[in-house]
Design an enzyme around this catalytic site. Sequence first.
Site, short mmCIF file in Angstrom:
data_model
loop_
_atom_site.label_atom_id
_atom_site.label_comp_id
_atom_site.label_asym_id
_atom_site.label_seq_id
_atom_site.Cartn_x
_atom_site.Cartn_y
_atom_site.Cartn_z
N CYS A 96 69.36 46.03 -1.67
CA CYS A 96 68.55 46.69 -0.37
C CYS A 96 68.21 45.80 0.50
O CYS A 96 68.52 46.18 1.99
CB CYS A 96 67.20 47.16 -1.02
SG CYS A 96 66.36 48.23 0.08
N CYS A 97 67.71 44.44 0.43
CA CYS A 97 67.56 43.61 1.33
C CYS A 97 68.92 43.03 2.20
O CYS A 97 68.74 43.02 3.33
CB CYS A 97 66.87 42.34 0.77
SG CYS A 97 65.21 42.71 0.55
N CYS A 139 58.85 44.32 4.58
CA CYS A 139 58.75 46.06 4.48
C CYS A 139 57.58 46.47 3.92
O CYS A 139 56.79 46.10 2.90
CB CYS A 139 59.94 46.39 3.68
SG CYS A 139 61.68 46.29 4.52
N CYS A 188 57.16 47.12 0.05
CA CYS A 188 57.48 45.81 -0.92
C CYS A 188 56.27 44.70 -0.52
O CYS A 188 56.52 43.65 -0.91
CB CYS A 188 58.66 45.17 -0.64
SG CYS A 188 59.96 46.31 -1.20
N CYS A 239 63.68 37.51 0.85
CA CYS A 239 64.69 38.50 1.07
C CYS A 239 66.10 38.02 1.05
O CYS A 239 66.91 38.90 1.15
CB CYS A 239 64.31 39.45 2.24
SG CYS A 239 64.47 38.55 3.92
#
Length: 247
Positions: A120-121, A205, A208, A237
């Site tokens: 995702c990162c 984000c 998170c 990240c």
Amino acid sequence: MSTTEESIDLEQANEELLSLSSEDRIRWAIDQFGLQAVLLSSMQKTASAMMHLFHRLNLENEILFVDTGFHFHETLQVRDEFMRRYHLNVMTLYPKKTPEDQERLYGRKLYLFVDGQPECCRLRKEVPFIDHVKQKGHRLVMLGLRQGEGGKRKNVQPISVDPRFDGYVMYPILDWTTERLESYLAEHDVPIHPLHAENYPSIGCAPCTTPVAPGEDPRAGRWRHLREAEGEGPKYCGINFVDGSGI
């Protein structure tokens, strides 16, 4: 002299840069790389200081901000305030897929899983950043990382190689203490991310990032949900090469 198409002597450059002020380190980067030197901004305190230094030096170089689609609205407000107040050349970069498209593709919210968070990162931060730098032919990226933040950052030198785009990264305020950072921001009345005042020392984000309790590590609020659910989780990240992807 231009080094846009040739390598530099890192040992010599670091020795020179360590003797310079933060402003002169940035000037050095511009002298060497021209408009191919850019700033990557997270809109946190160190990024605010760096963006203000760009303003003071009257630079037209790009300031890159990656909009992951998951940011706090306050983060976007800080970006907009810097653009309004200082007329900086802020370039907002976006992932190829929306959060909804990404969830449909993978069948889950990647950030909710230890084995999904790194991807995702990577997709939402690292890929848009690296793709843009490569496409524009940028050769040096400036960052607001400081040695005092600890971890792998405590050993950073003013300039080093980033093999992801065959260029360099520079840390103009690497030797600033937290006290010096706070003093600079206050002295120049620089916009500060409002969540810093609500116990968010490190802001990423929204899904998170959580506040940090007294006595906790400043990065304890990053990916807290993964550590609580799985007993382990990332601290970074991966957009900054020095941190390592997902480390």
